[in-house]
Design a protein around this motif. Structure first.
Motif: not given
Ligand code: CA
Ligand code: C2E
Ligand code: CA
Ligand code: CA
Length: 280
Positions: A58, A118, A150, A180, A201
């Motif tokens: 990530e 993200n 995400e 997320d 997640k």
């Molecule tokens: Ca994240």
């Protein structure tokens, strides 16, 4: 009316002036930071829970400012979001992350490593968003399947038609989509069925209490089972202890991420970590 007038007046205190001055300064610093190349991505490994195998990373944004030092995202992303600066910053993040993933593929031969990025709500709703993502893929040559976006549960819950359209468009292009911070949005779970997500997640707040007597163990177990029955892959974030990783392994959690495996690392350190831990 008198009372109202007084409280309106009372809102403009010297402290407030200072705060907004600081905000303005921060905003202009951020604007320059992009030009000056002060933003940097750190990478945190994502691990297959059962095998310990690396599957990707990530990208986590940092701001290297000569005066302020290394600034963490929680300190500047909210302001970037408010001012709209998150749009150019976010585009830079996606370009940079795609390039980095191509570099790992070339250096290690592990060409199925994925990169998760993200996306903030303001950025997601910008009309140029999907084009920017496609450009980053084309320019870097990264396969869409290697990119995972995400998106927070909070963004999905706004329930707008545009949100659904953009998600479908991204999904059709082969990009992977994850929810997320799952579990923090007080959600009706129905969106999981109606939107094309691939991954869920589990928020780190649940993982951190998984071994305490808080009931989070049964909650995490239930989330994993529900996700699997919907055909979703599950990532646990915030795994700090070996015992937590054992629990997750037993419960069949697909992937794990957290300090137990590695902290987020600067690109060079991540490359080094890759070469020592996970050569092809
Ligand atoms: Ca994240
Ligand atoms: P997030 O997406 O939930 O990212 C996970 C956060 O947990 C990261 O904080 C990561 O460093 C931290 N973390 C990872 N493993 C552990 C662990 O084992 N224990 C604990 N306690 N924490 C762990 P970070 O890097 O400070 O990022 C904070 C948030 O900032 C992210 O939360 C994400 O929402 C946002 N963010 C980061 N990079 C970007 C970006 O490029 N764009 C946008 N829009 N948001 C970003
Ligand atoms: Ca998909
Ligand atoms: Ca999270």
């Amino acid at each position: 009316a008198k009372h109202k007038g007084k409280s309106a007046y009372a809102r403009f205190t010297p402290e407030m002036t200072e705060v907004s001055h600081e905000r303005l300064q921060m905003e202009s610093h951020m604007r320059k930071a992009l030009e000056l190349g002060e933003f940097e991505l750190f990478y945190q490994p994502i691990i297959e829970t059962a095998s310990g195998r690396l599957i990707g990373a990530e990208a986590l944004l940092r701001w290297n400012n000569p005066a302020m030092g290394l600034v963490m995202p929680d300190r500047f992303i909210p302001l970037a979001e408010e001012t709209g600066l998150i749009i150019p910053i976010g585009e830079w993040v996606i370009r940079e992350a795609c390039q980095a993933a191509m570099t790992w593929h070339a250096v290690t031969g592990l060409d199925n490593l994925s990169i998760a990025v993200n996306v903030s709500p303001r950025q997601f709703r910008d009309p140029g968003f999907t084009d920017a993502v496609m450009r980053a893929l084309n320019t870097s040559g990264l396969r869409p399947e290697s990119l995972e976006l995400e998106i927070t549960e909070r963004l999905i819950l706004d329930n707008s038609i545009e949100t659904a359209d953009i998600l479908r468009q991204l999904d059709r292009s082969g990009i992977r989509l994850s929810v997320d911070d799952f579990g923090t949005g007080y959600s009706a779970l129905s969106y999981l069925k109606s939107y094309p997500f691939d991954t869920l997640k589990i928020d780190k707040s649940f993982i951190q209490d998984v071994l305490n007597e808080s009931g989070d163990a049964s909650l995490v177990r239930a989330i994993i089972n529900m996700a699997h029955s919907l055909g979703l892959t599950v990532i646990a974030e915030g795994v700090e202890q070996e015992a937590q990783s054992h629990f997750l392994k037993n419960e069949g959690c697909d992937y794990s991420q957290g300090y137990f495996y590695s902290r987020p690392l600067p690109e060079q350190d991540f490359m080094h970590w890759l070469e020592t831990n996970h050569r092809a």
